[in-house]
Write a protein that holds these residues in place. Structure first.
Motif, PDB file in Angstrom:
ATOM      1  N   GLN C 276       0.854  -1.177   0.000  1.00 47.26           N
ATOM      2  CA  GLN C 276       0.000   0.000   0.000  1.00 47.26           C
ATOM      3  C   GLN C 276       0.892   1.229   0.000  1.00 47.26           C
ATOM      4  O   GLN C 276       1.911   1.256   0.688  1.00 47.26           O
ATOM      5  N   MET C 278       1.282   5.726  -1.129  1.00 48.92           N
ATOM      6  CA  MET C 278       0.678   6.954  -1.616  1.00 48.92           C
ATOM      7  C   MET C 278       1.458   7.365  -2.860  1.00 48.92           C
ATOM      8  O   MET C 278       2.629   7.751  -2.772  1.00 48.92           O
ATOM      9  N   LEU C 361      -8.736  10.319  -2.970  1.00 43.36           N
ATOM     10  CA  LEU C 361      -8.805   9.050  -2.249  1.00 43.36           C
ATOM     11  C   LEU C 361     -10.014   8.254  -2.737  1.00 43.36           C
ATOM     12  O   LEU C 361     -11.094   8.808  -2.926  1.00 43.36           O
ATOM     13  N   TYR C 365     -12.576   2.319  -0.464  1.00 38.62           N
ATOM     14  CA  TYR C 365     -11.560   1.720   0.398  1.00 38.62           C
ATOM     15  C   TYR C 365     -11.355   2.596   1.621  1.00 38.62           C
ATOM     16  O   TYR C 365     -10.542   3.511   1.634  1.00 38.62           O
ATOM     17  N   GLU C 367      -9.881   2.222   4.348  1.00 34.72           N
ATOM     18  CA  GLU C 367      -8.551   2.327   4.949  1.00 34.72           C
ATOM     19  C   GLU C 367      -7.673   3.297   4.166  1.00 34.72           C
ATOM     20  O   GLU C 367      -6.868   4.019   4.748  1.00 34.72           O
ATOM     21  N   TYR C 368      -7.831   3.335   2.838  1.00 38.24           N
ATOM     22  CA  TYR C 368      -7.019   4.272   2.062  1.00 38.24           C
ATOM     23  C   TYR C 368      -7.473   5.706   2.323  1.00 38.24           C
ATOM     24  O   TYR C 368      -6.651   6.627   2.358  1.00 38.24           O
ATOM     25  N   ALA C 371      -6.031   6.558   5.671  1.00 38.96           N
ATOM     26  CA  ALA C 371      -4.590   6.779   5.565  1.00 38.96           C
ATOM     27  C   ALA C 371      -4.327   8.130   4.922  1.00 38.96           C
ATOM     28  O   ALA C 371      -3.470   8.896   5.382  1.00 38.96           O
ATOM     29  N   GLY C 372      -5.077   8.447   3.870  1.00 39.29           N
ATOM     30  CA  GLY C 372      -4.899   9.720   3.193  1.00 39.29           C
ATOM     31  C   GLY C 372      -5.148  10.892   4.138  1.00 39.29           C
ATOM     32  O   GLY C 372      -4.404  11.870   4.147  1.00 39.29           O
ATOM     33  N   THR C 409      -2.272  10.245  -4.297  1.00 37.21           N
ATOM     34  CA  THR C 409      -3.401   9.341  -4.091  1.00 37.21           C
ATOM     35  C   THR C 409      -2.925   8.117  -3.321  1.00 37.21           C
ATOM     36  O   THR C 409      -1.799   7.672  -3.503  1.00 37.21           O
ATOM     37  N   VAL C 410      -3.790   7.613  -2.440  1.00 31.88           N
ATOM     38  CA  VAL C 410      -3.425   6.440  -1.662  1.00 31.88           C
ATOM     39  C   VAL C 410      -4.149   5.236  -2.241  1.00 31.88           C
ATOM     40  O   VAL C 410      -5.348   5.285  -2.485  1.00 31.88           O
ATOM     41  N   VAL C 411      -3.411   4.160  -2.482  1.00 31.83           N
ATOM     42  CA  VAL C 411      -4.029   2.982  -3.069  1.00 31.83           C
ATOM     43  C   VAL C 411      -3.174   1.761  -2.741  1.00 31.83           C
ATOM     44  O   VAL C 411      -2.075   1.901  -2.186  1.00 31.83           O
ATOM     45  N   GLY C 412      -3.668   0.595  -3.055  1.00 31.19           N
ATOM     46  CA  GLY C 412      -2.915  -0.621  -2.800  1.00 31.19           C
ATOM     47  C   GLY C 412      -2.707  -1.407  -4.087  1.00 31.19           C
ATOM     48  O   GLY C 412      -3.479  -1.268  -5.037  1.00 31.19           O
TER      49      GLY C 412
END
Lengths: 270, 303, 510
Positions: C276, C278, C361, C365, C367-368, C371-372, C409-412
């Motif tokens: 995961q 950013m 974001l 998701y 959690e993302y 986190a963001g 951007t936050v992603v996995g």
């Protein structure tokens, strides 16, 4: 037998007053920055430091609730004002125009009423960007049909009265007719409808943000705070309390106020 | 209805993202994107898509869901038993409650019962359904030790378990619907009891109880019934939030997913279906009122 | 009293409608009626709660993790993996790689049969692979180097590559390379036909998907039925497990306390093959300067981030590489948490008046999103203003991932089995390179990696690539997530693999 200032009216004024006060204060002062995180201090219960505790990011719940109140209130007022104005105009136009236009306008309102609000909110979010604005617009559109129907039916009723018929036969111009003869008797009904509509607008706004379609994080809204609390309902059930209670007070206030105004004008059948 | 569905069509073309992108996710390459788009018919022009959709609709073909890959009509039918029973059961509960309370409040006006019924009306309008759902969920799992959410049992498997699994959702919806219903029952009962003929009945020697139950109740029924028609229509399309909180696979949740996944056919199908249901409900209520209630108002007119 | 009949009429209508609804349900899903809760001595049905429905059940026509969780039990791949990612036999009992590395030959297991009774021999497998590499298939890009697929005889499948890829074998372990019965190709999305241990019994979207034992499957099978119960909400999953209506759920770290120190449950918490991060758009104003990207890295306290969002369940990383893979190199500590250093770097880069970045974001998701929000808060403390927008997944895919219209951007990303498939998205020309990362040295290392036959040398190249990424930081690498599954205490054999598959035939109740 009917009291002019009923219990509902007083309770409604007190509760909405409380909410308005809270919202007004939040413009100048909140105990903390509602968006500032304190990761060391999460899920705390009410204490002297944080009167309503902190949320899952350690943000002060009281500050967030105050901000959220302001947004809900202004969103509700704005959307109802716009929606009612448009609705009333539509209703009056339908009432005064010929058969065909009238049919067309009313079918248009029916289509608006049947259109899913969620989809509307999404579409408007795409057109207007994210945040409070698209949901205000969506709620405003949601409000239009009920106001235009109410206006139309009341205007029709009023038009069947003698003095309006007389005015028409004396060739009073349309604008004068609307402003001085048709609207005034409708105002009390509309005012009642308006007050209770604010309640449903607030509810709709919080439902949309509960679904993640309204105000965007990190800003707070009551619906969003509840949807966040939902994730922690098993581990930290307290999280669902403050925003829920405030939302309830807000709705209760506006509904009671609407009732009270209704009683004051002596129209029980609205 | 046609207008609504065309607006839906336009709406879905306006919002960013499409089903082909969703399907490919983070694996999208230009070539496969083209392939999937043409597979889903997304590469055709707006008007030709609209045309072919309505052509299919004429032969009752709602098309295939791009996300689930199943027939849209089947998907909607699968949801119906749940959504219809949620709507009917909660309305039934609301109806019984408001009939009892509303009549009692009208008969003993300004009494404790009347005050209580007003409180119920206010609470019902002021409790957001999603908050009430959360509270009930918590209450059920903590106090009753009964895990309701997530253990959905379909009607065909076991009817008692099915009822158990939807009970909390029914309570939430019933609370929301009983307020307006209760208010209207009370008002029309009071209205009926203030009519001249009601007094006349009592003057003629009918007991108050008889006058209330056989005359006032009848004439007071038309407003609640027409309101219930509207409520039923609303419930058929609008239980999305409650369904998703209680993890019930109903029409509302299907709609949310369909919008999220840009599943054009599915969104269209549900919108058309629900607006059709609304129209039918209105017709049905009209019919019911005309057949059952009208003779009464005709007789009222004679007096 | 005839008017009171109105009530009853209404009641009867209501009852009728309910019962009509009931009979409809029976028509559409009568087959699943048998699957109640068995309280017998030996349980043979395992029920797992999953959040979302599969996106159809055709492995060649899906890119969704939720699909492969299900299809990995229905179809077989030529080879499979064990828990640590070693290749093991599956549909192919054995395989040979030609000395030039370009030709792979697989011996298909004797007597493999599809669930509809069709024979699954080398010819059937070849037809399936030809479908996989055709342009309609979603993964054709991954298999573009395949030159030809041929059945040499009934049991032997030969696959020829146009260029050398030393990790080609692992391509045949991923669940999307599953062998399908091509004769039923058109309906595979809803009626899957494979040679795996289970076959589809029924799928009612958003409700339940039921698999039953495939009578033609010759391998061992402890259980008869697998039910995937769709529950979008974590809270309902937890209460469902506690109430005994499901056997396996996946939870977030905050809920571990609900099940700890309790023999009735078994907790499985393992790092998965995934990362995961950013992402930073290296082509956007500000972030095109490496000092700004470094500043972002210095400004974020990963430990408290992982604590806040994942409750500590995650392995910190410093580069685009999951800790579970053998070629992993520890790159943590290159840019430790140091807000002062971050501020100083920003000044050096010419942003003493501050810098504003747009962060997007993906709404689905949670959690993302969380986190963001935490990262945005930490960045603001270091003097970088962040405008956060939460977008729907569909919008994210079109505007951010494909359109590359973003700053942060936050992603996995789900992992692969080798460094090349994992890192090829950083190639300057790659379609998946939404970082807009452009480093000629990195591009040539990627080519070197695929052509290198010596294992040690290849590992060195993989290390070098990780070094480069962790220096250049086209992203803030956050963590390798730890997935937490909770199962009933009497259930064994359930585990996590480095690719997105489940092996329910190894699960049993004790």
């Amino acid at each position: 037998m009917r009291k002019r200032f009923s219990f509902s009216l007083i309770a409604g004024i007190v509760l909405t007053g409380l909410i308005v006060l809270l919202s007004l204060i939040s413009v100048f002062y909140t105990p903390y920055d509602g968006e500032a995180m304190d990761l060391m201090n999460r899920f705390s219960l009410p204490s002297a430091e944080h009167l309503l505790g902190t949320d899952h990011f350690g943000r002060d719940i009281l500050s967030r609730v105050m901000d959220a109140c302001r947004r809900a209130l202004s969103g509700g007022l704005l959307s109802v004002t716009l929606g009612s104005l448009l609705g009333i105009m539509l209703g009056l136009a339908a009432s005064l125009s010929g058969r065909k236009t009238r049919e067309l306008l009313m079918r248009f309102t029916d289509a608006l009423a049947a259109f899913p609000t969620i989809l509307m909110a999404l579409m408007l979010a795409a057109a207007l960007g994210r945040g409070l604005l698209p949901s205000v617009a969506a709620i405003c559109i949601y409000m239009i049909p009920s106001f235009s129907r109410l206006t139309l039916s009341m205007a029709d009723e009023a038009r069947s009265r003698l003095y309006i018929k007389a005015a028409v036969s004396y060739n009073v111009p349309a604008r004068r007719l609307i402003l001085f003869h048709l609207l005034p008797p409708l105002l009390s009904r509309l005012l009642t409808q308006l007050t209770s509509s604010i309640g449903s607008a607030v509810l709709l706004e919080s439902s949309l943000s509960f679904l993640g379609l309204g105000i965007q994080p990190p800003s707070s809204s009551l619906g969003m705070m509840l949807s966040e609390a939902r994730n922690y309902i098993l581990t930290h059930p307290y999280q669902a309390v403050p925003s829920g209670v405030v939302l309830m007070i807000m709705l209760l206030g506006f509904n009671l106020l609407g009732d009270g105004i209704n009683n004051m004008f002596g129209d029980r059948h609205a | 209805m046609l207008l609504v569905s065309i607006i839906t069509f336009i709406a879905l073309s306006v919002i960013p993202g499409n089903a082909a992108l969703i399907a490919l996710g983070t694996e999208a390459s230009a070539a496969s994107l083209d392939a999937v788009s043409s597979d889903l018919g997304l590469d055709q022009s707006f008007s030709s898509r609209l045309f072919s959709y309505y052509k299919g609709l004429l032969s009752l073909d709602f098309g295939t869901s791009s996300y689930f890959g199943q027939d849209v009509w089947t998907l909607i039918l699968q949801r119906l038993p749940l959504t219809v029973s949620l709507a009917l059961l909660s309305l039934l509960a609301a109806f019984i409650l408001s009939m009892l309370l509303g009549c009692a409040a009208a008969i003993y006006r300004e009494s404790f019962i009347d005050a209580f019924s007003r409180i119920i009306v206010q609470l019902s309008a002021s409790l957001p359904s999603f908050w009430l759902s959360l509270l009930l969920l918590l209450f059920a799992s903590r106090v009753l030790g009964f895990s309701q959410a997530g253990s959905y049992v379909s009607m065909s498997e076991s009817i008692p378990l099915f009822l158990k699994s939807i009970s909390l959702a029914v309570i939430v919806l019933a609370v929301g619907e009983s307020g307006p219903l209760l208010r209207i029952v009370r008002i029309s009962m009071i209205g009926a009891m203030e009519e001249d003929w009601f007094t006349a009945c009592q003057v003629k020697g009918l007991s108050k109880r008889k006058a209330v139950f056989s005359y006032a109740l009848r004439s007071a029924l038309s407003a609640p019934v027409s309101l219930m028609g509207l409520q039923l229509a609303k419930l058929l399309g609008g239980t999305a939030i409650v369904e998703s909180i209680f993890a019930l696979p109903g029409l509302g949740r299907l709609f949310l997913t369909a919008v999220e996944m840009r599943d054009l056919n599915l969104v269209q199908g549900i919108v058309i279906f629900v607006s059709f249901a609304v129209v039918m409900m209105n017709l049905l209520t009209d019919l019911l009122l005309r057949v059952v209630i009208n003779p009464l108002s005709a007789s009222e007119d004679r007096k | 009293m005839k008017r009171t009949k109105i009530f009853f009429i209404f009641l009867i209508i209501a009852a009728l409608l309910v019962s009509c609804g009931g009979s409809e349900e029976t028509n559409t899903s009568s087959s699943s009626a048998a699957g109640g809760v068995n309280s017998g001595e030996k349980r043979t049905t395992v029920r797992m709660a999953v959040a979302v429905d599969p996106d159809g059940l055709d492995p060649h026509m899906s890119a969704s993790a939720s699909t492969f969780q299900v299809t990995s039990s229905i179809y077989e791949t030529l080879v499979s993996v064990d828990e640590s990612g070693n290749i093991i036999p599956s549909l192919a009992e054995d395989w040979q790689i030609s000395p030039d590395g370009l030709t792979l030959t697989f011996d298909i297991r004797d007597g493999a049969v599809f669930s509809n009774g069709n024979i699954c021999d080398a010819a059937a497998a070849a037809a399936s692979f030809n479908r996989l590499i055709s342009p309609e298939s979603y993964r054709s890009g991954d298999y573009s180097e395949i030159e030809s697929v041929r059945a040499l005889d009934e049991d032997t499948l030969e696959i020829k590559f146009s260029s050398l890829n030393t990790s080609a074998l692992s391509l045949f372990a991923y669940p999307w390379s599953a062998v399908v019965d091509v004769s039923s190709a058109d309906s595979l999305r809803t009626v899957p036909v494979g040679s795996g241990p289970f076959m589809l019994e029924s799928w009612i979207p958003q409700q339940k998907l039921t698999l039953v034992r495939n009578p033609h499957y010759s391998g061992g099978n402890h259980i008869e039925r697998v039910e995937f119960v769709f529950m979008p909400d974590m809270t309902s999953q937890v209460t469902a497990l506690q109430g005994g209506s499901v056997d396996i759920i996946q939870i977030t770290g905050d809920l571990v306390g609900q099940f700890e120190n309790n023999d009735a449950y078994r907790i499985l918490a393992l790092p998965v093959n995934g990362i995961q991060l950013m992402a930073m758009n290296t082509a956007s104003d500000g972030l095109d300067d490496i000092r700004v990207r470094q500043a972002v890295n210095y400004a974020v306290d990963k430990e408290s981030l992982i604590d806040a969002v994942w409750y500590g369940y995650g392995e910190e990383i410093g580069s685009h590489f999951p800790v579970v893979l053998s070629e992993y190199k520890d790159e943590n500590g290159r840019y430790p948490y140091d807000p002062d250093k971050a501020r100083q770097l920003l000044i050096e880069a010419g942003y003493e008046d501050g810098l504003t970045l747009d962060m997007y974001l993906p709404k689905n998701y949670q959690e993302y999103v969380n986190a963001g929000l935490v990262i945005a808060n930490q960045l603001e403390a270091a003097g970088i203003n962040v405008n956060v927008s939460i977008v729907e997944w569909a919008t994210w895919l079109s505007d951010i991932y494909t359109g590359r219209n973003y700053d942060l951007t936050v992603v996995g990303h789900t992992g692969r089995l080798d460094a090349y498939s994992l890192l090829s998205r950083y190639r300057s020309t790659a379609a998946e390179n939404y970082f807009n990362y452009d480093n000629p040295e990195f591009d040539s290392l990627l080519d070197e990696y695929t052509a290198c036959v010596d294992e040690e040398e290849r590992k060195e190249i993989a290390f070098r690539m990780q070094d480069i990424l962790s220096e250049d930081v086209p992203a803030l690498y956050i963590q390798d997530p730890i997935q937490i599954y909770v199962t009933r205490g009497d259930l064994t054999g359930f585990t996590i693999f480095p690719i997105n598959i489940f092996k329910f035939n190894e699960v049993q109740f004790i």
